[in-house]
Enzyme design. Sequence first.
Site, PDB file in Angstrom:
ATOM      1  N   ARG A  59       0.839  -1.207   0.000  1.00  0.00           N
ATOM      2  CA  ARG A  59       0.000   0.000   0.000  1.00  0.00           C
ATOM      3  C   ARG A  59       0.876   1.260   0.000  1.00  0.00           C
ATOM      4  NH1 ARG A  59      -4.298  -0.402   4.586  1.00  0.00           N
ATOM      5  NH2 ARG A  59      -4.999   1.544   3.619  1.00  0.00           N
ATOM      6  N   GLN A  79      -9.386   9.595   8.300  1.00  0.00           N
ATOM      7  CA  GLN A  79      -9.179   8.191   8.678  1.00  0.00           C
ATOM      8  C   GLN A  79      -8.178   7.552   7.725  1.00  0.00           C
ATOM      9  OE1 GLN A  79     -13.345   6.308   9.601  1.00  0.00           O
ATOM     10  NE2 GLN A  79     -13.643   8.067   8.275  1.00  0.00           N
ATOM     11  N   HIS A  83      -6.087   7.436  12.140  1.00  0.00           N
ATOM     12  CA  HIS A  83      -5.749   6.014  11.993  1.00  0.00           C
ATOM     13  C   HIS A  83      -4.289   5.797  11.594  1.00  0.00           C
ATOM     14  CE1 HIS A  83     -10.252   4.788  11.358  1.00  0.00           C
ATOM     15  NE2 HIS A  83      -9.967   5.069  12.605  1.00  0.00           N
ATOM     16  N   ALA A 122     -16.666  12.886  -4.656  1.00  0.00           N
ATOM     17  CA  ALA A 122     -15.982  13.903  -3.854  1.00  0.00           C
ATOM     18  C   ALA A 122     -15.334  14.952  -4.748  1.00  0.00           C
ATOM     19  CB  ALA A 122     -14.943  13.239  -2.957  1.00  0.00           C
TER      20      ALA A 122
HETATM   21  P1  OAD Z   1     -15.116   2.643   3.359  1.00  0.00           P
HETATM   22  O1  OAD Z   1     -14.548   1.828   2.265  1.00  0.00           O
HETATM   23  O2  OAD Z   1     -15.807   1.932   4.469  1.00  0.00           O
HETATM   24  O3  OAD Z   1     -16.170   3.709   2.781  1.00  0.00           O
HETATM   25  C1  OAD Z   1     -15.837   4.547   1.710  1.00  0.00           C
HETATM   26  C2  OAD Z   1     -17.038   5.409   1.395  1.00  0.00           C
HETATM   27  O4  OAD Z   1     -16.670   6.278   0.336  1.00  0.00           O
HETATM   28  C3  OAD Z   1     -18.274   4.626   0.911  1.00  0.00           C
HETATM   29  O5  OAD Z   1     -19.429   5.100   1.604  1.00  0.00           O
HETATM   30  C4  OAD Z   1     -18.353   4.961  -0.573  1.00  0.00           C
HETATM   31  O6  OAD Z   1     -19.682   5.031  -1.055  1.00  0.00           O
HETATM   32  C5  OAD Z   1     -17.710   6.325  -0.606  1.00  0.00           C
HETATM   33  N1  OAD Z   1     -17.089   6.656  -1.916  1.00  0.00           N
HETATM   34  C6  OAD Z   1     -16.511   5.842  -2.822  1.00  0.00           C
HETATM   35  N2  OAD Z   1     -16.052   6.531  -3.873  1.00  0.00           N
HETATM   36  C7  OAD Z   1     -16.339   7.836  -3.623  1.00  0.00           C
HETATM   37  C8  OAD Z   1     -16.110   9.055  -4.336  1.00  0.00           C
HETATM   38  N3  OAD Z   1     -15.496   9.092  -5.515  1.00  0.00           N
HETATM   39  N4  OAD Z   1     -16.562  10.209  -3.771  1.00  0.00           N
HETATM   40  C9  OAD Z   1     -17.187  10.205  -2.578  1.00  0.00           C
HETATM   41  N5  OAD Z   1     -17.427   9.090  -1.863  1.00  0.00           N
HETATM   42  C10 OAD Z   1     -17.008   7.921  -2.377  1.00  0.00           C
HETATM   43  O7  OAD Z   1     -13.923   3.568   3.911  1.00  0.00           O
HETATM   44  P2  OAD Z   1     -13.849   4.388   5.293  1.00  0.00           P
HETATM   45  O8  OAD Z   1     -15.198   4.867   5.693  1.00  0.00           O
HETATM   46  O9  OAD Z   1     -12.764   5.372   5.132  1.00  0.00           O
HETATM   47  O10 OAD Z   1      -9.710   1.664   9.277  1.00  0.00           O
HETATM   48  O11 OAD Z   1     -13.374   3.269   6.280  1.00  0.00           O
HETATM   49  C11 OAD Z   1     -13.160   3.606   7.624  1.00  0.00           C
HETATM   50  C12 OAD Z   1     -12.065   2.756   8.190  1.00  0.00           C
HETATM   51  O12 OAD Z   1     -12.351   1.372   7.927  1.00  0.00           O
HETATM   52  C13 OAD Z   1     -10.709   2.939   7.544  1.00  0.00           C
HETATM   53  O13 OAD Z   1      -9.995   4.045   8.051  1.00  0.00           O
HETATM   54  C14 OAD Z   1     -10.016   1.657   7.867  1.00  0.00           C
HETATM   55  C15 OAD Z   1     -11.130   0.706   7.533  1.00  0.00           C
HETATM   56  O14 OAD Z   1     -11.111  -0.522   8.170  1.00  0.00           O
HETATM   57  C16 OAD Z   1      -8.683   0.947   9.755  1.00  0.00           C
HETATM   58  O15 OAD Z   1      -7.961   0.287   9.031  1.00  0.00           O
HETATM   59  C17 OAD Z   1      -8.512   1.069  11.227  1.00  0.00           C
END
Ligand code: OAD
Length: 235
Positions: free
Chosen positions: A59, A91, A109, A219
């Site tokens: 990564r 995050q 994170h 976004a």
């Molecule tokens: P997720 O993969 O859970 O969610 C990403 C979000 O971004 C989803 O709701 C998508 O619909 C949205 N998305 C995708 N493409 C997009 C775009 N072009 N514009 C806007 N939105 C878009 O990722 P996180 O919420 O960041 O933690 O996940 C939270 C945490 O879970 C991470 O920090 C990581 C993971 O496990 C750890 O590793 C501790």
Amino acid sequence: MAEIERIVILTGAGISAESGIDTFRSAGGLWEQHRVEDVATPEGFARDPDLVLGFYDMRREALAKVQPNAAHHALARLEQEFAGELLLVTQNVDDLHERGGSRDVLHMHGELKSALCLSCEMRSPWDATMSDRPPCPVCQAPSLRPDVVWFGEMPYQMERIYAAIRQADLFVSIGTSGAVYPAAGFVRDALDCGAQTLELNLERSEGSHWFRHSRQGKAGDLVPDWVDEVLSAGG
Ligand code: OAD
């Protein structure tokens, strides 16, 4: 908008999706390709450090092939031009906010480009691989792990985040599914403190109903438009 003086922004993987970084929970996302228990827990690291170090090496190396997008650049512009207070909490463990121009980014994170020594507990900037067990720059012990927060560990700087949320007039969540706590709970803390709440996400997130305003889209489209609104309102 005109009365907004203190903003807290939370970003997640969705803000980096248009740069080419996989999100976690989308179809084909990172958590479909790898088991969370194996690569994102202290137990997984104890069981198979080679697997975990290799996962984060991969990564980290991938960061060299991606660029910040319009959403990262827009938030950097907001930081520069907004007259009030702004706290950008991410995050994300990538460095795209910084490369997009943001100077003050709170990585709750952790960061791919940081190493944490299990021997002396110091954090060091890190741009190389770890699976070859290099020495810690501080104590020389070959005991480095990725400086990322795994499930079961405490995210960084929670006191600073909660203090900013308590003061905020506006809490904005960008590109996060709202599936992982404590970040997923920030919107309720903000509401309890009387802040306005706005979600900018590709789709309605798990916690969407907590937000007073929710806009769906990419976004790279939504964030520059929103930043224009804030700045043109005299923020
Ligand atoms: P997720 O993969 O859970 O969610 C990403 C979000 O971004 C989803 O709701 C998508 O619909 C949205 N998305 C995708 N493409 C997009 C775009 N072009 N514009 C806007 N939105 C878009 O990722 P996180 O919420 O960041 O933690 O996940 C939270 C945490 O879970 C991470 O920090 C990581 C993971 O496990 C750890 O590793 C501790």
